[in-house]
Design a protein around this motif. Structure first.
Motif, short mmCIF file in Angstrom:
data_model
loop_
_atom_site.label_atom_id
_atom_site.label_comp_id
_atom_site.label_asym_id
_atom_site.label_seq_id
_atom_site.Cartn_x
_atom_site.Cartn_y
_atom_site.Cartn_z
N SER A 159 80.49 -17.85 39.30
CA SER A 159 81.90 -17.62 39.65
C SER A 159 82.60 -18.90 40.08
N SER A 160 81.99 -20.04 39.81
CA SER A 160 82.57 -21.31 40.26
C SER A 160 83.93 -21.57 39.63
N GLY A 161 84.11 -21.18 38.37
CA GLY A 161 85.39 -21.38 37.72
C GLY A 161 86.50 -20.60 38.39
N ALA A 162 86.25 -19.33 38.69
CA ALA A 162 87.25 -18.50 39.36
C ALA A 162 87.54 -19.02 40.76
N ALA A 163 86.48 -19.48 41.46
CA ALA A 163 86.67 -20.02 42.80
C ALA A 163 87.57 -21.26 42.75
N GLY A 164 87.30 -22.14 41.80
CA GLY A 164 88.11 -23.35 41.69
C GLY A 164 89.54 -23.07 41.34
N GLU A 165 89.78 -22.11 40.44
CA GLU A 165 91.15 -21.75 40.05
C GLU A 165 91.98 -21.29 41.24
N ASN A 166 91.32 -20.66 42.21
CA ASN A 166 92.05 -20.08 43.33
C ASN A 166 91.90 -20.89 44.62
N GLY A 167 91.38 -22.11 44.51
CA GLY A 167 91.32 -23.00 45.66
C GLY A 167 90.38 -22.53 46.76
N LYS A 198 77.68 -12.58 43.93
CA LYS A 198 76.85 -12.30 42.77
C LYS A 198 77.69 -11.64 41.70
N THR A 199 77.60 -12.15 40.49
CA THR A 199 78.32 -11.57 39.36
C THR A 199 77.41 -10.64 38.57
N GLY A 200 78.04 -9.84 37.71
CA GLY A 200 77.26 -8.96 36.84
C GLY A 200 78.05 -8.57 35.61
N PHE A 260 82.86 -11.38 31.56
CA PHE A 260 81.73 -11.54 32.47
C PHE A 260 82.21 -11.36 33.90
N GLY A 261 81.26 -11.14 34.79
CA GLY A 261 81.61 -10.95 36.19
C GLY A 261 82.32 -12.14 36.79
N GLY A 262 82.06 -13.33 36.25
CA GLY A 262 82.70 -14.53 36.77
C GLY A 262 84.13 -14.71 36.29
#
Length: 790
Positions: free
Chosen positions: A613-621, A629-631, A682-684
């Protein structure tokens, strides 16, 4: 349905006027004999408690009348239950009858005057029965051969209304409460006389009368789902009963005779005429002046548009509707029925946090618009705690509604199990089981290649089925890194050690309680079936999953291994302000606190580089510590994300909510996911973005909380699972030590400047499965020639 005088009782029976006239039309002599008979029966019924042979009252009539009047004196009217958020602001109203109890001192004198003027002008003089009016009505009706006049006092009307709106529970009981028979009228007369005697006991007649008037004005039906003057004042004029003007009060009083005929919305002209009739009676009886009457009669109706009727039920709660419905179902399971909620006048203070709901709703619809066909995005948030796990909010991109379209639903999406599952989020349960069995979070997991044929991974017919990965992975990963990168083969391999049944049991313990509930009457639970069939796919999250329960798993780990039911209720009080107990399951310490803390910290790399989920975390600061955990399920038909901090846990599932689910594609950017032929969600992606979009603004002002400390037992593993560290020893000695500890050993030679035969590496290192082979890297003592220049 009307709640007024007995002239309406005839209209409400459904009997054709012609039929009634045929039954009553007769010559003058017959009518006179009938009048004498009825008058005699009334006198006999009132004078003698027991009347036999006339068919009007039974032998236990006296006891019945006494019990009825006692019930009327002490009975509780159906009231509106108010559901509030955690700050006490109203969220929804639940009711069978929209009623706002109002004491007489809070009702305008104009209203009291209007109802007495038109319905019971001798109210303050009689003892519950207006004998003058009764005999007049008998003469008029008998002479006309049909019902032309009513004679019910306000006391008698109160009795009829009470039986109609409080005690009657079926249509037959409601018809009986309003049947146009002399038997009912006789019983009503006797109850009215006894009720007024009871209410007058120890007080003045005026006080007893005002008690009757207050009860009547709070029970009478005034149309458009308004019961009592409090609800009617709000519904028609958006005001309170103490502010009712002469024309407003006259309009409401006039509607008592027939709420249908004099409905000011449907029949404004008829309502105006009836209102002015009431105003005229108020003037004739000296309650208002002629000047006041003239001014009131020429005023407009002034009814608000639309009518100010509170929405009934959770559908009026907006984005909080799903939460509201969960409250109702939760209380039902706790023993508080829907009938109680709709009639008892409770105040239910819930755990709903408006800020969380606002952020969640914006994130859900920001990722998947409400009108996106076949794609539902649902989320729930729970606060961890040692004694309570409070549901802060839940929601869906879908609108809560019952219009039958595919874009509205009243199904409990955020808490009912989603059939498509949560995918690899279930690897959390396998990891927790491995820690419980002695491995450490630093355990070096074997990651078999894509297409691994596991002995426990089989298809529906029991045939071996190769396990597939969604990417390429190193052959060995620490459990922490494996949780962040999510290789399927590694966790299926790990479950060969833990066993399927313990992983299923761990899932239930940590919060997936619905998995243990029987399916259908006498059916087996999902957990039982998974254990019986030794479903190796369980760790890949193929079972139906409740988003709320998944959130509560995060709350359990965030509460140091303490499971508590996800409660939506802070407290309930009844109409008198007394607390109402709610039966809830007790909290349980389901895993050791240090296991939960270590696993929570072991899940901390999902938002970091390399995490799913690093991409989603980075997009949202996102920049604060968290566990996640993704799934993703088979064919990308659903995807999920579980994320939690020490202060809040939340889960999201995005899935195809149609009757024939298809794979979903993530549009990326501003394009929402959509059904497609070959899914790529994907979950991420959508689920993780929904989570970070919710939590980032919600927690922006709060200080970041560190993740809990780890425990060496769950970092390196238990004594029985720890591998002797033999790096630096001679190969023969190292192998002997490992074999003595029960491990099989293989050697491989590597070019290294260390003394020949020295162990310079081992895999795994730290902890291992009892039957795992340990590979030793043994130095050759030399370094190979450098590669030729390009």
């Amino acid at each position: 349905m009307t709640g007024g005088t007995d002239r309406d009782d005839a209209a409400d029976t459904g009997e054709a006027p012609e039929g009634r006239r045929r039954g009553l039309r007769a010559g003058p002599v017959a009518r006179l004999l009938g009048l004498c008979l009825v008058a005699g029966l009334i006198l006999a019924g009132v004078t003698f408690p027991l009347v036999g042979g006339v068919g009007l009252v039974s032998n236990d009539a006296s006891d019945t009348v006494s019990a009825t009047s006692t019930d009327l004196a002490a009975g509780q009217l159906p009231l509106v239950t108010t559901v509030t958020d955690r700050q006490g602001a109203p969220l929804a109203y639940l009711y069978d009858q929209n009623r706002q109890p109002t004491p007489l001192e809070s009702i305008a004198p104009t209203m009291k005057a209007a109802i007495v003027a038109i319905e019971d002008r001798r109210f303050y003089e009689h003892d519950g029965v207006d004998w003058t009016g009764t005999l007049r009505a008998l003469v008029t009706n008998q002479s006309a051969g049909s019902t032309q006049q009513g004679a019910s006092t306000l006391t008698q009307q109160y009795i009829k209304n009470y039986q109609l709106y409080v005690t009657a529970r079926s249509q037959s009981e409601r018809l009986k409460a309003t049947e146009a028979t002399y038997a009912r009228k006789l019983r009503e007369v006797r109850v009215a006389l006894q009720l007024e005697r009871q209410l007058a006991d120890g007080r003045t007649k005026k006080d007893a009368k005002e008690e009757v008037l207050q009860r009547y004005l709070n029970i009478v039906f005034l149309g458009n789902n308004s019961y009592g003057i409090g609800a009617a004042a709000r519904t028609y004029f958006n005001t309170t009963p103490d502010r009712l003007t002469i024309p407003q009060a006259a309009l409401l009083a006039g509607m008592v005779q027939s709420t249908a005929a004099f409905d000011p919305v449907a029949h404004p002209q008829a309502a105006t005429g009836r209102r002015n009739e009431v105003i005229n009676q108020m003037a004739v009886q000296g309650m208002i002046t002629q000047a006041q009457a003239q001014e009131a009669a020429t005023s407009p109706l002034g009814v608000v548009s639309p009518l100010a009727t509170p929405a009934n039920g959770c559908i009026g709660a907006g984005d909080g509707a799903f939460f509201c419905k969960y409250v109702v179902e939760y209380l039902g399971q706790a023993g508080i029925s829907a009938e109680q909620l709709n009639r008892a006048g409770y105040t239910i203070r819930t755990t709903l946090d408006r800020n969380t709901l606002t952020a969640m709703s914006a994130a859900l619809r920001g990722e998947v618009p409400a009108r996106q066909r076949n794609v539902a995005d649902v989320m729930a948030a729970v606060s961890p705690g040692a004694d309570r796990h409070e549901v802060l909010a839940m929601g869906s991109n879908r609108v809560f509604g019952v219009d039958g379209s595919a874009l509205e639903t009243s199904y409990g999406l955020p808490w009912e199990p989603v059939n498509l599952g949560a995918g690899s989020v279930y690897k959390v349960f396998t990891a927790a089981t491995a820690l419980d069995k002695g491995l450490g979070i630093d355990y070096q997991m074997q990651i078999p290649a894509d297409g691994y044929a596991s002995p426990i991974y089989r298809d529906g017919q029991g045939n071996p089925f190769p396990v597939r990965n969604a990417g390429s992975y190193a052959p060995v990963l620490s459990m922490t890194d494996a949780l962040a990168q999510s290789p399927n083969t590694g966790f299926v391999k790990l479950m060969e050690y833990t066993g399927v049944a313990p992983v299923v049991d761990m899932a239930v313990k940590l919060g997936m309680r619905s998995l243990a509930e029987p399916q259908g009457a006498g059916g087996k639970s999902i957990a039982e079936v998974a254990k019986e069939q030794n479903q190796g796919s369980f760790t890949l999250g193929v079972t139906p999953t409740s988003v709320l329960e998944l959130s509560n798993v995060g709350a359990t780990l965030g509460s140091h291994g303490k499971w508590c039911p996800p409660t939506p209720v802070l407290g309930i009080t009844d109409a008198s302000g007394n607390p109402v107990p709610v039966a809830e399951q007790p909290c349980e310490q389901v895993v050791p606190p240090t296991l939960a803390d270590t696993l929570m910290t072991g899940l901390s790399k999902d938002d970091q580089a390399g995490g799913t989920s690093s991409g989603a975390a980075g997009e949202n600061g996102w920049s604060r510590p968290m566990s996640g955990k993704t799934g993703t399920t088979q064919q990308n038909k659903s995807a999920a994300f579980l994320g939690f901090t020490p202060g809040i846990a939340g889960a999201v599932i995005t899935f195809d909510d149609s009757s024939s689910p298809r794979p979903l594609c993530d549009g990326g950017g501003d394009s929402p996911p959509y059904p497609c032929g070959d899914g790529n969600i994907f979950g991420g992606k959508t689920p993780a973005r929904t989570w970070y979009k919710t939590m980032t603004p919600l927690l922006a002002a709060a200080p970041a909380q560190p993740l809990p400390a780890t425990d060496p037992r769950y970092v390196s593993g238990g004594t029985n699972e720890q591998i002797p560290d033999v790096v630096g020893r001679q190969a023969d000695d190292a192998q002997s030590r490992l074999e003595d500890a029960g491990f099989a050993v293989t050697r491989t030679t590597v070019n290294n400047r260390a003394a020949a035969g020295t162990v310079v590496g081992q895999s795994p290192r730290g902890s291992a499965l009892p039957d795992q082979v340990v590979t030793l890297q043994v130095a050759s003592g030399t370094v190979g020639a450098p590669p030729p220049p390009p």
